[in-house]
Design a protein around this motif. Structure first.
Motif, mmCIF file in Angstrom:
data_model
loop_
_atom_site.group_PDB
_atom_site.id
_atom_site.type_symbol
_atom_site.label_atom_id
_atom_site.label_comp_id
_atom_site.label_asym_id
_atom_site.label_seq_id
_atom_site.Cartn_x
_atom_site.Cartn_y
_atom_site.Cartn_z
ATOM 1 N N ASP A 290 0.803 -1.223 0.000
ATOM 2 C CA ASP A 290 0.000 0.000 0.000
ATOM 3 C C ASP A 290 0.838 1.276 0.000
ATOM 4 O O ASP A 290 0.418 2.287 -0.571
ATOM 5 N N ALA A 291 1.994 1.263 0.650
ATOM 6 C CA ALA A 291 2.835 2.458 0.648
ATOM 7 C C ALA A 291 3.329 2.759 -0.762
ATOM 8 O O ALA A 291 3.329 3.911 -1.204
ATOM 9 N N ARG A 292 3.737 1.724 -1.486
ATOM 10 C CA ARG A 292 4.193 1.906 -2.861
ATOM 11 C C ARG A 292 3.043 2.359 -3.759
ATOM 12 O O ARG A 292 3.211 3.197 -4.638
ATOM 13 N N ASP A 293 1.848 1.815 -3.526
ATOM 14 C CA ASP A 293 0.677 2.217 -4.319
ATOM 15 C C ASP A 293 0.369 3.695 -4.130
ATOM 16 O O ASP A 293 0.102 4.416 -5.091
ATOM 17 N N PHE A 294 0.399 4.163 -2.881
ATOM 18 C CA PHE A 294 0.125 5.577 -2.631
ATOM 19 C C PHE A 294 1.233 6.441 -3.214
ATOM 20 O O PHE A 294 0.962 7.528 -3.759
ATOM 21 N N ASP A 295 2.461 6.000 -3.107
ATOM 22 C CA ASP A 295 3.593 6.739 -3.658
ATOM 23 C C ASP A 295 3.374 7.006 -5.146
ATOM 24 O O ASP A 295 3.575 8.126 -5.622
ATOM 25 N N ARG A 296 2.941 5.980 -5.877
ATOM 26 C CA ARG A 296 2.673 6.153 -7.309
ATOM 27 C C ARG A 296 1.460 7.056 -7.541
ATOM 28 O O ARG A 296 1.473 7.905 -8.431
ATOM 29 N N LEU A 297 0.418 6.888 -6.731
ATOM 30 C CA LEU A 297 -0.807 7.663 -6.903
ATOM 31 C C LEU A 297 -0.568 9.149 -6.697
ATOM 32 O O LEU A 297 -0.945 9.971 -7.546
ATOM 33 N N ILE A 298 0.044 9.531 -5.596
ATOM 34 C CA ILE A 298 0.218 10.956 -5.300
ATOM 35 C C ILE A 298 1.171 11.598 -6.309
ATOM 36 O O ILE A 298 1.005 12.762 -6.690
ATOM 37 N N ASN A 299 2.137 10.824 -6.803
ATOM 38 C CA ASN A 299 3.061 11.355 -7.787
ATOM 39 C C ASN A 299 2.361 11.617 -9.119
ATOM 40 O O ASN A 299 2.546 12.674 -9.742
ATOM 41 N N LEU A 300 1.512 10.682 -9.545
ATOM 42 C CA LEU A 300 0.837 10.881 -10.838
ATOM 43 C C LEU A 300 -0.214 11.986 -10.756
ATOM 44 O O LEU A 300 -0.381 12.765 -11.706
ATOM 45 N N LEU A 301 -0.940 12.087 -9.620
ATOM 46 C CA LEU A 301 -1.933 13.148 -9.472
ATOM 47 C C LEU A 301 -1.265 14.517 -9.488
ATOM 48 O O LEU A 301 -1.725 15.442 -10.158
ATOM 49 N N ARG A 302 -0.194 14.635 -8.740
ATOM 50 C CA ARG A 302 0.492 15.921 -8.673
ATOM 51 C C ARG A 302 1.106 16.292 -10.026
ATOM 52 O O ARG A 302 1.046 17.440 -10.457
ATOM 53 N N THR A 303 1.681 15.296 -10.713
ATOM 54 C CA THR A 303 2.255 15.544 -12.042
ATOM 55 C C THR A 303 1.169 15.994 -13.015
ATOM 56 O O THR A 303 1.358 16.926 -13.801
ATOM 57 N N SER A 304 0.010 15.346 -12.966
ATOM 58 C CA SER A 304 -1.093 15.703 -13.857
ATOM 59 C C SER A 304 -1.557 17.131 -13.620
ATOM 60 O O SER A 304 -1.825 17.876 -14.571
ATOM 61 N N TYR A 305 -1.636 17.542 -12.353
ATOM 62 C CA TYR A 305 -2.168 18.867 -12.029
ATOM 63 C C TYR A 305 -1.141 19.988 -12.177
ATOM 64 O O TYR A 305 -1.504 21.144 -12.373
ATOM 65 N N GLN A 306 0.157 19.657 -12.079
ATOM 66 C CA GLN A 306 1.167 20.704 -12.038
ATOM 67 C C GLN A 306 2.003 20.828 -13.310
ATOM 68 O O GLN A 306 2.687 21.820 -13.491
ATOM 69 N N HIS A 307 1.946 19.817 -14.204
ATOM 70 C CA HIS A 307 2.823 19.842 -15.368
ATOM 71 C C HIS A 307 2.018 19.763 -16.666
ATOM 72 O O HIS A 307 1.137 18.916 -16.803
#
Length: 255
Positions: free
Chosen positions: A51-68
């Motif tokens: 679950d830690a790895r899953d969240f790590d990927r999730l928050i990274n992709l969401l932030r990348t989508s919204y900021q880049h």
């Protein structure tokens, strides 16, 4: 050692729209990838899956989508995730966005639980020492110290560049038994400052002291030569130092 939870008090109380959800993503990303960056990388090295790895990927992709801009792959993944949360439809209502916020925080809480389990399952002194070593360091101080040893003066831009390089490598490094943070960071700093990535068979200070160029203008070319000799000869210990001294003396035209 413990995780700093102070940023949690700054999280939005609820999410009513897309702007609110983006703000939540930004705060969660800051905590996970900035405030806890070194802690998370260290703890996840002990429990690299789940679950830690899953969240790590999730928050990274969401932030990348919204900021880049131009992150088409992450944009699609973010939309797919939101649609899944909202039973197959694009989030539109305040209830939809609240559901997205709740899903994100549930994933975050689960990831934190994984990290906390790692902490409680590793209460030995070796684990605590390794954790402390990983996070209680100043990359900037090490870069400036190594630069001074090399006789280099760094302006703000160069200092920031080399510090960022060292931080990037340090964040992804798991200290091995016997390694100290200062030694590892100094090696990373030295490699960044002279634009090399190969490892020396000794410390950079050992080379500078052996060739008597510590803090002198010759320090940088001496280290570049040291790396070249190491790469070409594969020698170690006294054999390496002998070969290095021979080449150094030959190039400088001294006995």
């Amino acid at each position: 050692m413990a995780l700093d939870l102070s940023l949690i008090t700054a999280w939005p109380d609820n999410v009513q729209d897309e702007a609110g959800f983006k703000a939540l993503v930004s705060r969660a990303y800051k905590l996970w990838w900035e405030t806890w960056k070194l802690d998370v990388r260290f703890l996840m090295s002990y429990r690299p899956q789940g679950d830690a790895r899953d969240f790590d990927r999730l928050i990274n992709l969401l932030r990348t989508s919204y900021q880049h801009a131009g992150a088409d792959k992450q944009d699609k993944q973010a939309r797919d995730w939101a649609k899944k949360v909202c039973d197959g439809r694009e989030p539109a209502t305040s209830d939809d966005w609240m559901a997205c916020g709740t899903a994100l925080m549930k994933a975050f809480n689960t990831a934190i639980e994984v990290l906390c389990q790692t902490i409680t399952q590793n209460r030995n002194k070796e684990f605590r020492t390794a954790w402390q070593t990983k996070v209680a360091v100043s990359e900037e101080a090490v870069v400036m110290r190594v630069a001074a040893d090399l006789g280099m003066r760094l302006n703000d831009g160069l200092r920031g560049f080399h510090v960022a390089q060292v931080k990037r490598r340090w964040a992804g490094h798991t200290p091995r038994r016997g390694e100290t943070a200062d030694e590892i960071l100094a090696a990373f700093a030295e490699e960044s400052l002279i634009s090399r990535t190969g490892k020396l068979p000794c410390s950079y200070l050992g080379v500078l002291n052996e060739l008597k160029v510590l803090g002198k203008p010759e320090a940088v070319p001496a280290l570049r030569l040291a790396h070249a000799v190491a790469e070409l000869t594969r020698a170690v210990g006294e054999s390496y130092m002998k070969r290095l001294n021979e080449v150094w003396a030959l190039l400088r035209g001294s006995d």
